[in-house]
Design a protein around this motif. Structure first.
Motif, mmCIF file in Angstrom:
data_model
loop_
_atom_site.group_PDB
_atom_site.id
_atom_site.type_symbol
_atom_site.label_atom_id
_atom_site.label_comp_id
_atom_site.label_asym_id
_atom_site.label_seq_id
_atom_site.Cartn_x
_atom_site.Cartn_y
_atom_site.Cartn_z
ATOM 1 N N ALA A 1 0.999 -1.050 -0.419
ATOM 2 C CA ALA A 1 0.332 -0.208 0.071
ATOM 3 C C ALA A 1 1.023 1.168 0.313
ATOM 4 O O ALA A 1 0.882 2.342 -0.491
ATOM 5 N N LYS A 2 2.302 0.922 0.740
ATOM 6 C CA LYS A 2 3.159 2.145 1.030
ATOM 7 C C LYS A 2 3.988 2.497 -0.513
ATOM 8 O O LYS A 2 3.494 3.826 -0.910
ATOM 9 N N ASN A 3 4.051 1.206 -1.426
ATOM 10 C CA ASN A 3 4.476 1.801 -2.821
ATOM 11 C C ASN A 3 3.487 1.808 -3.285
ATOM 12 O O ASN A 3 4.005 2.663 -4.833
ATOM 13 N N GLU A 4 2.350 1.658 -3.212
ATOM 14 C CA GLU A 4 1.254 2.647 -4.112
ATOM 15 C C GLU A 4 0.948 4.161 -3.596
ATOM 16 O O GLU A 4 -0.572 3.968 -4.097
ATOM 17 N N ASN B 1 -1.183 7.058 2.180
ATOM 18 C CA ASN B 1 -0.410 7.311 2.950
ATOM 19 C C ASN B 1 -0.863 7.024 4.591
ATOM 20 O O ASN B 1 0.236 7.186 5.653
ATOM 21 N N SER B 2 -2.076 6.208 4.746
ATOM 22 C CA SER B 2 -2.172 6.051 5.883
ATOM 23 C C SER B 2 -2.888 3.865 5.396
ATOM 24 O O SER B 2 -4.244 4.332 5.072
ATOM 25 N N LEU B 3 -2.838 3.126 6.054
ATOM 26 C CA LEU B 3 -3.414 1.810 6.181
ATOM 27 C C LEU B 3 -3.269 1.381 7.695
ATOM 28 O O LEU B 3 -1.681 0.853 7.697
ATOM 29 N N ALA B 4 -4.219 0.292 8.167
ATOM 30 C CA ALA B 4 -4.245 -0.726 9.150
ATOM 31 C C ALA B 4 -5.045 -1.552 8.859
ATOM 32 O O ALA B 4 -6.249 -1.509 7.714
ATOM 33 N N ALA B 5 -4.691 -3.125 8.860
ATOM 34 C CA ALA B 5 -5.842 -3.611 9.096
ATOM 35 C C ALA B 5 -5.416 -5.128 9.847
ATOM 36 O O ALA B 5 -5.255 -5.372 11.008
ATOM 37 N N ILE B 6 -7.096 -5.772 10.116
ATOM 38 C CA ILE B 6 -6.945 -6.529 11.293
ATOM 39 C C ILE B 6 -7.088 -8.149 10.804
ATOM 40 O O ILE B 6 -8.400 -7.680 9.878
ATOM 41 N N SER B 7 -6.812 -8.963 11.209
ATOM 42 C CA SER B 7 -7.438 -10.199 11.132
ATOM 43 C C SER B 7 -7.773 -10.989 11.749
ATOM 44 O O SER B 7 -7.125 -11.788 12.924
ATOM 45 N N THR B 8 -9.298 -11.359 12.452
ATOM 46 C CA THR B 8 -9.785 -12.423 13.962
ATOM 47 C C THR B 8 -10.133 -13.649 13.262
ATOM 48 O O THR B 8 -10.366 -13.133 12.103
ATOM 49 N N LEU C 1 -7.525 -4.110 17.702
ATOM 50 C CA LEU C 1 -7.434 -3.165 16.878
ATOM 51 C C LEU C 1 -5.613 -1.546 17.384
ATOM 52 O O LEU C 1 -4.812 -1.524 16.500
ATOM 53 N N LYS C 2 -5.791 -1.981 18.502
ATOM 54 C CA LYS C 2 -4.387 -1.151 19.230
ATOM 55 C C LYS C 2 -3.786 -2.284 18.408
ATOM 56 O O LYS C 2 -2.786 -1.130 18.087
ATOM 57 N N LYS C 3 -3.007 -3.307 18.519
ATOM 58 C CA LYS C 3 -1.570 -3.882 18.091
ATOM 59 C C LYS C 3 -1.760 -3.347 16.092
ATOM 60 O O LYS C 3 -0.613 -3.124 16.317
ATOM 61 N N ALA C 4 -2.768 -3.850 16.021
ATOM 62 C CA ALA C 4 -2.803 -3.324 14.412
ATOM 63 C C ALA C 4 -2.723 -1.744 13.996
ATOM 64 O O ALA C 4 -1.515 -1.889 13.004
ATOM 65 N N PHE C 5 -3.245 -0.884 14.631
ATOM 66 C CA PHE C 5 -2.658 0.481 14.252
ATOM 67 C C PHE C 5 -1.385 0.327 15.009
ATOM 68 O O PHE C 5 -0.437 2.020 14.116
ATOM 69 N N LYS C 6 -0.721 -0.066 15.605
ATOM 70 C CA LYS C 6 0.394 0.286 15.975
ATOM 71 C C LYS C 6 1.659 -0.405 15.381
ATOM 72 O O LYS C 6 2.476 -0.168 14.520
ATOM 73 N N LYS D 1 5.435 3.087 9.480
ATOM 74 C CA LYS D 1 4.848 5.207 9.282
ATOM 75 C C LYS D 1 4.100 5.155 8.415
ATOM 76 O O LYS D 1 3.591 5.633 7.351
ATOM 77 N N MET D 2 2.818 4.821 8.830
ATOM 78 C CA MET D 2 2.186 4.418 7.440
ATOM 79 C C MET D 2 0.630 4.500 8.714
ATOM 80 O O MET D 2 -0.582 4.204 7.938
ATOM 81 N N LEU D 3 0.297 5.596 9.146
ATOM 82 C CA LEU D 3 -0.618 5.933 10.525
ATOM 83 C C LEU D 3 -0.383 7.493 10.359
ATOM 84 O O LEU D 3 0.749 8.052 10.970
ATOM 85 N N ASN D 4 -1.755 7.496 9.488
ATOM 86 C CA ASN D 4 -1.683 9.496 9.462
ATOM 87 C C ASN D 4 -2.050 10.252 10.231
ATOM 88 O O ASN D 4 -2.856 9.245 11.960
ATOM 89 N N ALA D 5 -1.971 11.212 11.184
ATOM 90 C CA ALA D 5 -2.846 11.788 12.082
ATOM 91 C C ALA D 5 -4.184 11.837 12.700
ATOM 92 O O ALA D 5 -4.868 11.640 14.121
ATOM 93 N N TYR D 6 -4.643 11.689 11.615
ATOM 94 C CA TYR D 6 -6.118 11.389 11.088
ATOM 95 C C TYR D 6 -6.454 10.007 11.761
ATOM 96 O O TYR D 6 -7.169 9.668 13.074
ATOM 97 N N MET D 7 -6.154 9.238 11.194
ATOM 98 C CA MET D 7 -6.845 7.796 11.952
ATOM 99 C C MET D 7 -5.778 7.453 13.198
ATOM 100 O O MET D 7 -6.524 6.984 14.167
ATOM 101 N N GLU D 8 -5.004 8.388 13.858
ATOM 102 C CA GLU D 8 -3.576 8.577 14.951
ATOM 103 C C GLU D 8 -4.918 8.384 16.367
ATOM 104 O O GLU D 8 -5.354 8.032 16.968
ATOM 105 N N ARG D 9 -5.143 9.630 15.787
ATOM 106 C CA ARG D 9 -6.452 10.778 16.541
ATOM 107 C C ARG D 9 -8.071 9.177 16.232
ATOM 108 O O ARG D 9 -8.297 9.531 17.933
ATOM 109 N N LEU D 10 -8.010 9.115 15.594
ATOM 110 C CA LEU D 10 -9.865 8.142 16.005
ATOM 111 C C LEU D 10 -9.637 6.551 16.313
ATOM 112 O O LEU D 10 -10.173 6.935 17.334
ATOM 113 N N ILE D 11 -8.004 6.499 16.209
ATOM 114 C CA ILE D 11 -8.570 5.432 17.225
ATOM 115 C C ILE D 11 -8.270 5.220 18.400
ATOM 116 O O ILE D 11 -8.467 4.830 19.279
ATOM 117 N N ASN D 12 -7.615 6.378 18.705
ATOM 118 C CA ASN D 12 -7.217 7.343 20.464
ATOM 119 C C ASN D 12 -8.499 7.302 21.166
ATOM 120 O O ASN D 12 -9.010 6.665 22.032
#
Length: 416
Positions: free
Chosen positions: A43-46, A49-56, A124-129, A135-146
């Motif tokens: 995703a970074k190459n493409e 600029n911000s992406l998190a993923a979870i698989s449970t 989710l915490k682990k995924a966003f971390k 370096k794929m978490l922008n300020a918007y998504m960081e604020r949102l997960i918090n």
């Protein structure tokens, strides 16, 4: 909202869950830790600029800023075993405001197969971390997960949404208790990952069984878990022998292919097999044996229905907490949208101030530059503050006001 990012990117959540896909289909789209790592790098190459993923075991989801949901769906297919054809029938897509709502629901256990399941927030915490580490978490998504983490904490402490039976591991123990009562059973737990460990803990806590044996492909992992609960560990090579001596076999191996099949069962005694794995780790052919009862994760989830209805009374309370925290997030989001204009306005007013001081300095005796600067700066702050408060109001059209400010003060010409 949330679309003020480069190249018309919007905030999306795409994924599959137990709501539209059965265990087998979910298995096709499950992502290993390595797969998530590689997916984020691609995703970074493409130029995402911000992406998190979870698989449970119940869902696989991607949260990201992207130009389209198709881009995210392609990434999911590229790193899982699922195809685009399959995905199109079962995918859920949320964008901007809807995506924010969905992430709050997921993170607070309101969207879990077992209502109020609080394991998900840790995932989710682990995924966003992980995203942040790459370096794929922008300020918007960081604020949102918090904000989501904050909502989850408050719901946990202020409501009883998570009381009673939670999680699949507890459901399996409930099933054993309901079907066998408190009689002494020989239980074999195969697989000591997270679900295996939780099941182990629940078995020790809620049943009087002391004869629980653990087997794991890597023995030292099983020994670490066993040590905590003082249980017996056997070698992986003894799996067949141990199954033959057990009343209940719990499979929590988390492998991509079945780890238990009919061929492994050489006993005539009644055997209950609980398969807690996604994808399924027990082959359907065990059902051909008269002495075997196979119960899968999806069936177990229904057993907790009673607990669920008890919990449902707390949903309105949980939603109030979410609304409160979401409103704070949205206020931050709005402020962020008009922050550049506010900067430009303050800059413009400072230019006007400097010009006025320059042309009037010689007209006054004992002119005190310091005092004039201090007073002028406070006036500028107050004017900007009035505009900012007006823009923060929910019922105001932010864009119209920003356009008006730009026109009146000619802010476009200001280098902020």
């Amino acid at each position: 909202m949330g679309s003020n990012h480069s190249k018309n990117q919007s905030f999306y959540c795409i994924g599959i869950s137990y709501r539209k896909a059965d265990a087998e289909l979910r298995g096709h789209f499950s992502l290993s830790e390595d797969a998530i790592h590689n997916l984020i790098l691609q995703a970074k190459n493409e130029e995402i600029n911000s992406l998190a993923a979870i698989s449970t075991c119940n869902r696989t989801e991607i949260y990201a800023f992207a130009e389209s949901e198709d881009h995210l769906m392609q990434l999911l297919c590229a790193h899982s075993h699922g195809s685009m054809e399959e995905l199109k029938n079962i995918v859920s897509v949320y964008k901007c405001e809807q995506a924010i709502d969905h992430l709050f629901k997921v993170g607070t256990g309101l969207d879990s197969q077992i209502l109020g399941d609080f394991e998900i927030i840790g995932q989710l915490k682990k995924a966003f971390k992980q995203a942040k580490g790459l370096k794929m978490l922008n300020a918007y998504m960081e604020r949102l997960i918090n904000a989501v983490i904050q909502a989850s904490k408050r719901i946990k402490t202020e409501t009883n949404l998570s009381s009673g039976a939670t999680s699949v591991s507890f459901a399996s123990v409930q099933y054993i208790l309901e079907n066998y009562g408190r009689q002494s059973l020989d239980i074999l737990l195969f697989g000591t990952g997270k679900i295996g460990r939780n099941t182990c803990e629940n078995l020790v806590k809620h049943t009087s069984n002391k004869n629980i044996t653990l087997i794991n492909r890597t023995k030292d992992k099983a020994e670490r878990v066993a040590g905590r609960f003082n249980l017996e560990v056997k070698d992986y090579a003894q799996l067949e022998v141990q199954i033959a001596q057990s009343d209940v076999l719990i499979v929590a191996t988390g492998a991509q292919n079945p780890t238990v099949s009919k061929e492994l069962i050489v006993t005539q005694r009644p055997l209950l097999i609980l398969d807690l794995s996604i994808p399924k780790n027990v082959k359907e052919n065990v059902r051909e044996l008269d002495n075997v009862t196979l119960v899968h994760l999806d069936e177990l989830s229904q057993i907790t229905a009673q607990t669920m209805s008890d919990r449902e009374v707390f949903i309105p309370q949980a939603k109030e907490i979410i609304d409160e925290i979401k409103a704070d997030f949205q206020m931050w989001e709005r402020s962020r949208e008009f922050a550049p204009t506010m900067q430009a306005l303050k800059f413009k007013l400072a230019i006007l101030k400097d010009a006025e001081i320059k042309s009037n300095r010689t007209k006054f005796e004992n002119f005190n530059q310091e005092q004039v600067d201090a007073i002028s700066d406070r006036i500028i702050q107050k004017i900007a503050g009035h505009f900012a408060n007006h823009l923060r109001k929910e019922d105001e059209n932010t864009e119209e006001t920003l356009d008006l400010l730009n026109k009146i003060f000619k802010l476009d010409s200001v280098a902020s």
